[in-house]
Design a protein around this motif. Sequence first.
Motif, PDB file in Angstrom:
ATOM      1  N   SER A  84      11.077  -5.016   3.129  1.00 47.80           N
ATOM      2  CA  SER A  84       9.822  -5.600   2.147  1.00 47.80           C
ATOM      3  C   SER A  84      10.885  -5.179   1.355  1.00 47.80           C
ATOM      4  O   SER A  84      11.569  -4.126   1.037  1.00 47.80           O
ATOM      5  N   ASP A  85      10.788  -6.216  -0.086  1.00 39.51           N
ATOM      6  CA  ASP A  85      11.433  -4.986  -1.815  1.00 39.51           C
ATOM      7  C   ASP A  85      10.078  -4.365  -2.529  1.00 39.51           C
ATOM      8  O   ASP A  85       9.206  -4.275  -2.377  1.00 39.51           O
ATOM      9  N   LEU A  86      10.523  -3.927  -3.445  1.00 38.58           N
ATOM     10  CA  LEU A  86       9.515  -2.542  -4.287  1.00 38.58           C
ATOM     11  C   LEU A  86       8.064  -4.340  -4.436  1.00 38.58           C
ATOM     12  O   LEU A  86       7.535  -3.719  -5.188  1.00 38.58           O
ATOM     13  N   LYS A  87       9.076  -5.324  -4.652  1.00 39.91           N
ATOM     14  CA  LYS A  87       7.719  -5.884  -5.560  1.00 39.91           C
ATOM     15  C   LYS A  87       6.663  -6.359  -4.848  1.00 39.91           C
ATOM     16  O   LYS A  87       5.920  -6.308  -5.657  1.00 39.91           O
ATOM     17  N   ALA A  88       6.919  -6.607  -2.856  1.00 40.73           N
ATOM     18  CA  ALA A  88       5.421  -6.958  -2.311  1.00 40.73           C
ATOM     19  C   ALA A  88       5.041  -5.589  -2.337  1.00 40.73           C
ATOM     20  O   ALA A  88       3.639  -5.764  -1.783  1.00 40.73           O
ATOM     21  N   GLU A  89       5.451  -4.343  -1.802  1.00 41.20           N
ATOM     22  CA  GLU A  89       4.686  -3.159  -2.225  1.00 41.20           C
ATOM     23  C   GLU A  89       4.119  -2.890  -3.439  1.00 41.20           C
ATOM     24  O   GLU A  89       2.646  -2.623  -2.952  1.00 41.20           O
ATOM     25  N   GLN A  90       4.648  -3.108  -4.574  1.00 45.85           N
ATOM     26  CA  GLN A  90       4.055  -3.377  -5.594  1.00 45.85           C
ATOM     27  C   GLN A  90       2.191  -4.492  -5.397  1.00 45.85           C
ATOM     28  O   GLN A  90       0.999  -4.267  -6.257  1.00 45.85           O
ATOM     29  N   GLU A  91       3.410  -5.442  -5.207  1.00 45.85           N
ATOM     30  CA  GLU A  91       1.726  -6.290  -5.115  1.00 45.85           C
ATOM     31  C   GLU A  91       0.445  -5.892  -3.846  1.00 45.85           C
ATOM     32  O   GLU A  91      -0.494  -5.740  -4.587  1.00 45.85           O
ATOM     33  N   LEU A  92       1.414  -5.268  -2.870  1.00 41.52           N
ATOM     34  CA  LEU A  92      -0.214  -4.419  -2.081  1.00 41.52           C
ATOM     35  C   LEU A  92      -0.435  -3.302  -2.530  1.00 41.52           C
ATOM     36  O   LEU A  92      -1.701  -2.966  -2.639  1.00 41.52           O
ATOM     37  N   LEU A  93       0.107  -2.748  -3.673  1.00 39.59           N
ATOM     38  CA  LEU A  93      -0.543  -1.341  -4.312  1.00 39.59           C
ATOM     39  C   LEU A  93      -1.461  -1.952  -5.153  1.00 39.59           C
ATOM     40  O   LEU A  93      -2.848  -1.834  -5.226  1.00 39.59           O
ATOM     41  N   ASP A  94      -1.299  -3.244  -5.881  1.00 41.03           N
ATOM     42  CA  ASP A  94      -2.594  -3.965  -7.003  1.00 41.03           C
ATOM     43  C   ASP A  94      -3.322  -4.774  -6.655  1.00 41.03           C
ATOM     44  O   ASP A  94      -4.686  -4.848  -7.062  1.00 41.03           O
ATOM     45  N   ASN A  95      -3.504  -4.617  -4.557  1.00 37.65           N
ATOM     46  CA  ASN A  95      -4.477  -5.450  -4.659  1.00 37.65           C
ATOM     47  C   ASN A  95      -5.260  -4.813  -3.617  1.00 37.65           C
ATOM     48  O   ASN A  95      -5.355  -4.295  -2.329  1.00 37.65           O
ATOM     49  N   LYS A  96      -6.137  -4.543  -4.099  1.00 35.06           N
ATOM     50  CA  LYS A  96      -7.815  -3.588  -3.502  1.00 35.06           C
ATOM     51  C   LYS A  96      -7.815  -3.523  -2.454  1.00 35.06           C
ATOM     52  O   LYS A  96      -8.077  -2.875  -1.311  1.00 35.06           O
ATOM     53  N   GLU A  97      -8.204  -4.605  -2.061  1.00 39.62           N
ATOM     54  CA  GLU A  97      -9.175  -5.605  -1.510  1.00 39.62           C
ATOM     55  C   GLU A  97      -7.766  -5.704   0.040  1.00 39.62           C
ATOM     56  O   GLU A  97      -8.232  -4.619   1.443  1.00 39.62           O
ATOM     57  N   ALA A  98      -6.722  -5.675   0.224  1.00 37.82           N
ATOM     58  CA  ALA A  98      -5.705  -5.977   0.981  1.00 37.82           C
ATOM     59  C   ALA A  98      -5.262  -4.294   1.345  1.00 37.82           C
ATOM     60  O   ALA A  98      -5.355  -3.557   2.206  1.00 37.82           O
ATOM     61  N   PHE A  99      -5.228  -3.988   0.388  1.00 34.10           N
ATOM     62  CA  PHE A  99      -4.961  -2.151   1.035  1.00 34.10           C
ATOM     63  C   PHE A  99      -5.646  -1.029   0.855  1.00 34.10           C
ATOM     64  O   PHE A  99      -5.444  -0.343   1.758  1.00 34.10           O
TER      65      PHE A  99
END
Length: 128
Positions: A84-99
């Motif tokens: 995955s790319d940096l943006k996908a990692e950032q989105e996962l980090l920002d999504n508390k529920e998914a994280f």
Amino acid sequence: MVGEEGAFVLGWDEVLTEEELSMTLKVLCMSEEEFKEYKEQAGWEHDSEEENSTLSSEALSRLKAPCKKLLYDSVLLTLESYRSDLKAEQELLDNKEAFDKLSGREQQALHVRYGQKRILHQVLELLG
């Protein structure tokens, strides 16, 4: 020349394996003739005395064009090796529920990957 792992260690402010990276870039950017001459003159022994081997982040941007391109392309290849790319990692980090659904080990791995990708993107910016 590179070591057993065949990898270089990049930090936020400098290359932590600067001696190995500097030597590798120097040799890989030589012509065949320059390499033969360098080898014949035992150039390996004189490199430790060179003053310009420090590779701080800002020094990376001042590399000669062939070395910059080689390093730039290497960083791109490294980034492509991730799923995955940096943006996908950032989105996962920002999504508390998914994280929170990730295991502790997966959360730690995500943080490590994200940090690695940020450093690699920083290097691309310095070289670009």
